[in-house]
Design an enzyme around this catalytic site. Structure first.
Site, PDB file in Angstrom:
ATOM      1  N   GLU A 266       0.837  -1.236  -0.054  1.00  0.00           N
ATOM      2  CA  GLU A 266       0.115   0.006  -0.037  1.00  0.00           C
ATOM      3  C   GLU A 266       0.854   1.345  -0.030  1.00  0.00           C
ATOM      4  OE1 GLU A 266      -3.027   1.039  -0.559  1.00  0.00           O
ATOM      5  OE2 GLU A 266      -4.212  -0.835  -0.418  1.00  0.00           O
TER       6      GLU A 266
ATOM      7  N   GLU B 282       2.334   1.889  -3.237  1.00  0.00           N
ATOM      8  CA  GLU B 282       1.262   2.235  -4.449  1.00  0.00           C
ATOM      9  C   GLU B 282       0.950   3.564  -4.220  1.00  0.00           C
ATOM     10  OE1 GLU B 282      -1.176  -2.010  -4.936  1.00  0.00           O
ATOM     11  OE2 GLU B 282      -2.243  -0.447  -4.129  1.00  0.00           O
ATOM     12  N   GLU B 283       0.624   3.961  -2.824  1.00  0.00           N
ATOM     13  CA  GLU B 283       0.150   5.374  -2.659  1.00  0.00           C
ATOM     14  C   GLU B 283       1.186   6.425  -2.842  1.00  0.00           C
ATOM     15  OE1 GLU B 283      -2.073   5.673   0.757  1.00  0.00           O
ATOM     16  OE2 GLU B 283      -3.951   4.273  -0.165  1.00  0.00           O
TER      17      GLU B 283
END
Lengths: 286, 286
Positions: B164, B167-168
């Protein structure tokens, strides 16, 4: 036809005034929810659904939810033909979902984990509360193990551990802390499992084993429990006994719950929940 | 008709030799599973299902599972009429269940929890990695928060946190430990939520914010992050900042994963999983 006619006021959440559209309510996230409650001819449902989707599209709606109770499952095919997929199902209903915008949907993921507990309950004589199960892998093998169970929907982990011990053995306990937890995958179909090892303090000693699930229950000397070949054989159980010993001998700190409010991820008012953390390490700083 | 004719050998798991019964395979728990793959007239399905249920009853079978892919949902009504209920559903299928014996079923519970992570990533300058989200409650409010996300089906919590963050924000990290976790209920429909606060060590510093979900991402001085009115206002966030500070300043120990094998609850071979526990407190004893 007014585009707002399918939306309801709060005083009339499932208006059926406009018979050319499905009854629906707006949700907080720019979408709509429809719950079917009465039988309807599938072809009528199809045409109402198509008209409703056009209407919701005009209104700029995003997610669409359709809840079908078990007895109306015959309507699901129509929704699938319009592009709906299955979001989740419970015993008595299927929830279908659809995303009107062209981009990737932001609907919440389906639940992916079951939550189980194992209970470490030790008395002042260093005897641990153990059971033999009537069903499952270990039945009839003479293996003594911690009480375990599935946390109910909506139940706090610590409450679930106290309830399971009471149900299986009749012993009243007070939750102390979570000592460790384990995540495994594909434990049933594609679902995962989170297993929390909880330490509980006994408040009573008398044992009443649950008839339906438990063959026998007893207080067993800790050393005797750990010497079982079954315990020695499995890596997880060896770790668990080490951790439990470290807790009883002092020095090991797990995670203790406190009740805290938190901002809701979906924009609702603050939610109550339990935060589990190492209270000793945090509070020793102050 | 031989009662064994609907059971398959392992070399022919979905035999259709006997056209008067549904194809099925025995499961490990004394039950049978049927997966429909081809369209069938609902009335034919009904009669095959009734014949199969009689047959399975004679065989002493317990649980019966029927998996219906989305495009065959039209068959669900027949199964409901025979007493099946919904066990769970994923995007593309509905799983129906039935219990032949007269006693209470011992089929596994449906998944009840979603698992989410929040990532505490701090660099050597005591700057924390924070994002502003494009959607959701906090959009457009100038609030800087930890990267958060949902752990994928079948994904380990620690892997989910690293993914995460990447990705972010584009930042590579190494998982350190889980500092705390929170359980809340009814976060969506009847489902519950387990939110794990993970500490990660940055392996890179350059930020590439994800276009679809993230408005902005930056390294922000820790003091500045904690002074945000949003952080000060919410009880959970105050606890989280205290815990993160205690971790960075040293002295706070959370839960670290190790890979362990464990006995499968359903009797299958030992399963691999991750046990998260306070490694410092355990290992300081040895």
């Amino acid at each position: 036809m007014m585009s707002a006619s399918s939306s309801s006021s709060s005083s009339n959440p499932m208006s059926r005034e406009d018979a050319t559209l499905l009854p629906s309510i707006d949700d907080k996230y720019g979408g709509v929810r429809t719950e079917m409650t009465h039988p309807m001819d599938p072809s009528l449902f199809s045409s109402l659904l198509r008209a409703s989707l056009s209407n919701w599209t005009l209104q700029g709606k995003k997610g669409v939810w359709i809840k079908l109770p078990k007895h109306l499952i015959g309507l699901a095919e129509s929704a699938v033909k319009e592009g709906f997929w299955f979001h989740h199902a419970e015993k008595d209903y299927l929830m279908l979902a659809y995303w009107i915008p062209k981009d990737v949907h932001t609907l919440p993921a389906n639940a992916s984990h079951r939550v189980r507990i194992g209970a470490y309950v030790i008395n002042h004589n260093k005897e641990v509360l153990v059971v033999q199960e009537k069903t499952g892998q270990f039945q009839g093998q003479g293996i003594w193990k911690f009480p375990t169970g599935v946390v109910n929907e909506g139940e706090d982990i610590h409450d679930g551990s106290v309830r399971e011990v009471k149900e299986e053995t009749g012993v009243d306990t007070e939750f102390v802390q979570i000592l460790a937890f384990r995540q495994t995958h594909k434990t049933f179909f594609e679902k995962s499992d989170l297993f929390f090892v909880c330490m509980l303090k006994p408040l009573s000693l008398e044992i009443n084993a649950q008839e339906s699930e438990i063959e026998a229950a007893q207080w067993m000397p800790w050393e005797e429990y750990t010497k079982q070949p079954f315990v020695q054989k499995h890596e997880l159980l060896r770790y668990m006994t080490d951790i439990c010993s470290a807790k009883t001998d002092g020095g090991y700190e797990g995670s203790t719950p406190i009740r805290v409010s938190a901002p809701d991820q979906q924009g609702a008012p603050d939610q109550q929940g339990n935060l589990y953390y190492n209270t000793r390490d945090l509070h020793s700083r102050h």
